[in-house]
Write a protein that holds these residues in place. Structure first.
Motif, PDB file in Angstrom:
ATOM      1  N   ALA A   1       0.820  -1.212   0.000  1.00 43.87           N
ATOM      2  CA  ALA A   1       0.000   0.000   0.000  1.00 43.87           C
ATOM      3  C   ALA A   1       0.851   1.258   0.000  1.00 43.87           C
ATOM      4  O   ALA A   1       0.460   2.288  -0.550  1.00 43.87           O
ATOM      5  N   ASP A   2       2.035   1.202   0.607  1.00 44.09           N
ATOM      6  CA  ASP A   2       2.923   2.362   0.649  1.00 44.09           C
ATOM      7  C   ASP A   2       4.171   2.036  -0.168  1.00 44.09           C
ATOM      8  O   ASP A   2       4.085   1.663  -1.318  1.00 44.09           O
ATOM      9  N   ASP A   3       5.347   2.138   0.419  1.00 44.63           N
ATOM     10  CA  ASP A   3       6.583   1.833  -0.289  1.00 44.63           C
ATOM     11  C   ASP A   3       6.770   0.318  -0.442  1.00 44.63           C
ATOM     12  O   ASP A   3       6.242  -0.471   0.349  1.00 44.63           O
TER      13      ASP A   3
ATOM     14  N   GLY B   1      -0.556   6.273  11.433  1.00 44.50           N
ATOM     15  CA  GLY B   1       0.708   6.360  10.715  1.00 44.50           C
ATOM     16  C   GLY B   1       1.629   5.205  11.054  1.00 44.50           C
ATOM     17  O   GLY B   1       2.342   4.673  10.194  1.00 44.50           O
TER      18      GLY B   1
ATOM     19  N   TYR C   1       0.089   2.066   9.317  1.00 48.57           N
ATOM     20  CA  TYR C   1       0.337   2.099   7.867  1.00 48.57           C
ATOM     21  C   TYR C   1       1.789   1.809   7.536  1.00 48.57           C
ATOM     22  O   TYR C   1       2.105   1.267   6.476  1.00 48.57           O
ATOM     23  N   ASP C   2       2.695   2.198   8.450  1.00 47.46           N
ATOM     24  CA  ASP C   2       4.109   1.929   8.212  1.00 47.46           C
ATOM     25  C   ASP C   2       4.361   0.428   8.093  1.00 47.46           C
ATOM     26  O   ASP C   2       5.267   0.001   7.382  1.00 47.46           O
TER      27      ASP C   2
ATOM     28  N   ASP D   1      -1.262  -1.731   5.262  1.00 51.10           N
ATOM     29  CA  ASP D   1      -2.639  -1.237   5.283  1.00 51.10           C
ATOM     30  C   ASP D   1      -3.548  -2.393   5.679  1.00 51.10           C
ATOM     31  O   ASP D   1      -4.075  -3.115   4.834  1.00 51.10           O
TER      32      ASP D   1
END
Length: 694
Positions: free
Chosen positions: A554-556, A677, A680-681, A684
């Motif tokens: 979902a992020d990096d 936050g 999410y790190d 997700d």
């Protein structure tokens, strides 16, 4: 009475690599068609040779199985009037199904009563359906197709005959003007026309005409012949299943024979000899029981053993010419230095927008040098890595690689050692091409792994930036395979480097590419998406479900090993009932955090003990989580997040986040946003379909 079915399509010689897959397709498509057509049978077997694909179905029923089908009509309140009489809707429905209102019965479906009828679908004669077999044959897909004459069909090779029998009867259909019959053909040179009265005896009839239609039997004949040769000559033939299947699919009647070549050629590198034999001539190299390559080869003739000594001498003559050329190239190459070949790289175009191979080598060297620093290699290893990058392509202009292209890197290692390069440098030159294919061997040395990653990233980033993005089955530069290779190397070597940092490092080497700002941004987006798709492919190979993949991406993309560990951890925990309260708490936070972007939290604004407790727990967990995150301990990091579970539940039980008091509302939303936050790190978690697993 049941009858057997036999269908064979005869073709010009198929490429060996097409045969097995085409036979499997024919078998599976036939099975599916029989099931869909409700045609009963007892067994089915497929056959193949380079000139034919066939399927035999035993004891096929003469009629389809009849089917009783329940058909739902309109709701009862529409089908009947107030007096209980059938309406036009009911009579129209039954008439359309070939029934009358006397056949109606009712059933409740989700609280509503509907009318139903049952109708019989009477099976058709199998004989009337079998001509559909033409659709099965023409639906077989091949890697490459062709057209011939004025026919519109695209097929691997032209159709020469079709034999199709249902018992004693010919099944009538035609493909590209070729009509079915009860005839097939034996070996191209040794056989004759074969007329069958029925499918019975198909294998035996063709074997009498020097055609072994069962590929497993042909393969076993080759194995038996090689074992006989080993026993007679006292040598060993190294196992090579890919070559064995290729040879099996090149012949219809295999006969094994032994040949030899001058022992003086054994001074050539072993890879040159084996490549000449295997790749160019489809021969099996031979070794002593001690593993030393011998001046013999084993080959397979497409025919019987008549005048086999003459056949052997002819093959020896062909191989002698190959090896003589190889020896000349090898000796000529040794007359020049590595620098001589490196200069030639500046005149070989890699890609129009990306410059020469010499330009590519300079970029790869710069990337490899910086990677060596990131990985904190000692000075000696770093120097070896940089040198390997500098000379990694020097063998491309050599005569030997020009003749034996698949020996690139392998010849480079040999020539580098002959030129006095360190063994680690020479080995890295060979290893930087690895993996050469999907699931292939990876580099074993750190030098080889770094140069391999640098080279592959340069090709991927450069090609995509130049607009050469793979689409469908088109991937001329092998970018998908190379990206998968990069990711597997990152995983196996466990480098603590993010995919994003590696891409950024590589992109910097293309700083002078003539790209507008908008094009550059589009290229970066395309490269990022390309690697995400490759990671998704790898995770699916690991049996990770799509929702978990979406959660961790979902992020990096991050560090490859850590991201994969998160995926495995979440896949395990999603099936753990004890984890349900944790996921509910964390996902509730994620859902609410979408309502704000505030981050500043003030203790002075807290009004309840539960929000104070949540904040203090968050501060404690944050430090522990970041420590686990730094150590890439996916299990510990998730456990730390789990410590927020009970305080989160208490917080929501005793506080209204969206209170009318604006200051309190903003403070609570900021607290939720900070916790989100942290979650999410990791991943997700809201993307994971938790509930279906409990």
């Amino acid at each position: 009475m049941a009858k057997d079915v036999l269908v064979e399509i005869g073709l010009e010689e198929l490429p060996a690599r097409f045969v097995n897959d085409a036979e499997n397709q024919l078998l599976h498509k036939t099975e599916n068609w029989l099931a869909d057509s409700r045609i009963a049978y007892t067994s089915i077997q497929s056959f193949s040779t380079p000139r034919r694909l066939a399927v035999q179905i035993n004891e096929v029923a003469e009629e389809q199985t009849s089917l009783e089908e329940e058909v739902k009509g309109p709701a009862l309140k529409i089908a009947q009037d107030e007096a209980g009489n059938w309406t036009k809707a009911a009579t129209g429905f039954t008439k359309g199904q070939g029934k009358t209102v006397d056949d109606i019965y009712t059933k409740d479906v989700k609280g509503t009563t509907y009318i139903f009828v049952k109708k019989q679908i009477v099976g058709q004669p199998t004989k009337a359906l079998l001509p559909q077999f033409s659709d099965i044959l023409t639906a077989i897909q091949f890697p490459k197709n062709m057209r011939w004459a004025d026919h519109t069909l695209r097929y691997a090779r032209p159709v020469r005959w079709i034999m199709a029998l249902f018992g004693e009867d010919v099944i009538p259909f035609e493909i590209t003007g070729v009509k079915t019959s009860n005839q097939t053909y034996g070996h191209r040179f040794l056989g004759d026309v074969v007329t069958l009265a029925s499918p019975t005896g198909y294998e035996e009839a063709l074997e009498n005409q020097y055609v072994i239609v069962n590929p497993e039997k042909r393969r076993q004949m080759i194995i038996d012949g090689m074992k006989k040769a080993e026993a007679a000559k006292g040598f060993s033939i190294p196992a090579d299943d890919a070559l064995l299947w290729e040879v099996c699919n090149l012949v219809e009647y295999p006969t094994v024979f032994v040949g030899s070549f001058d022992a003086s050629y054994l001074t050539l590198p072993a890879d040159v000899l084996t490549t000449s034999m295997k790749e160019h001539q489809r021969y099996f190299p031979v070794k002593s029981n001690d593993g030393e390559l011998l001046s013999y080869f084993v080959a397979v003739r497409n025919g019987d053993d008549y005048a086999l000594n003459t056949v052997s001498r002819g093959n020896e003559k062909v191989l002698r010419a190959r090896l003589s050329d190889a020896q000349f190239f090898f000796e000529e190459d040794q007359k020049q230095s590595i620098d001589y070949y490196l200069e030639k790289l500046d005149r070989i175009v890699f890609q129009e927008k990306l410059g020469t191979i010499g330009d590519k080598v300079k970029r790869v060297t710069a990337t490899a040098d910086e990677l060596s620093q990131w990985l904190n290699l000692d000075d000696e290893t770093r120097a070896s890595t940089v040198r390997a990058a500098e000379i990694c392509k020097f063998d491309l202009p050599t005569n030997m690689v020009n003749e034996f292209t698949n020996l690139q890197g392998i010849i480079g290692e040999t020539y580098a050692l002959n030129a006095g390069e360190k063994s680690t440098v020479a080995r890295a030159v060979a290893e930087h091409y690895l993996p050469g294919q999907a699931g292939g061997k990876l580099p074993e040395t750190i030098e080889g792994a770094i140069v391999s990653v640098a080279d592959k990233l340069d090709t991927i980033v450069g090609c995509i930036s130049a607009g050469l993005i793979p689409s469908g089955s088109q991937d001329p530069y092998g970018l998908r395979r190379q990206a998968t290779g990069v990711l597997k190397i990152l995983q196996v070597f466990n480098w603590n480097l993010t995919v994003e940092s590696l891409l950024a490092l590589t992109e910097r080497q293309f700083g002078e590419m003539d790209l507008a700002q908008s094009e550059s941004q589009q290229a970066r987006t395309a490269i990022d998406q390309f690697f995400r798709h490759r990671i998704t492919y790898l995770l699916k190979e690991w049996s990770i479900d799509p929702d978990v993949i979406h959660a961790v991406l979902a992020d990096d993309m991050g560090v490859m090993t850590y991201m994969m560990a998160k995926a495995e951890n979440l896949s395990r925990e999603r099936n753990n009932p004890d984890f349900r309260p944790v996921q509910e708490a964390l996902v509730r936070v994620l859902n609410l955090a979408a309502k704000t972007d505030r981050k500043a939290v003030s203790r002075d604004v807290f009004k309840t003990a539960s929000e104070q407790q949540l904040y203090e727990t968050y501060l404690t967990v944050r430090g522990s989580y970041y420590h686990a995150n730094h150590e890439q301990d996916a299990d510990e990091a998730l456990q730390q997040l789990g410590k927020l579970s009970q305080p989160i539940h208490n917080f929501f039980d005793h506080n209204m986040v969206m209170t009318d008091d604006e200051t309190t509302r903003h403070n609570r939303l900021a607290l939720i946003n900070n916790i989100a936050g942290l979650i999410y790190d990791y991943a997700d978690l809201s993307a994971i379909e938790w509930k279906q697993h409990f």
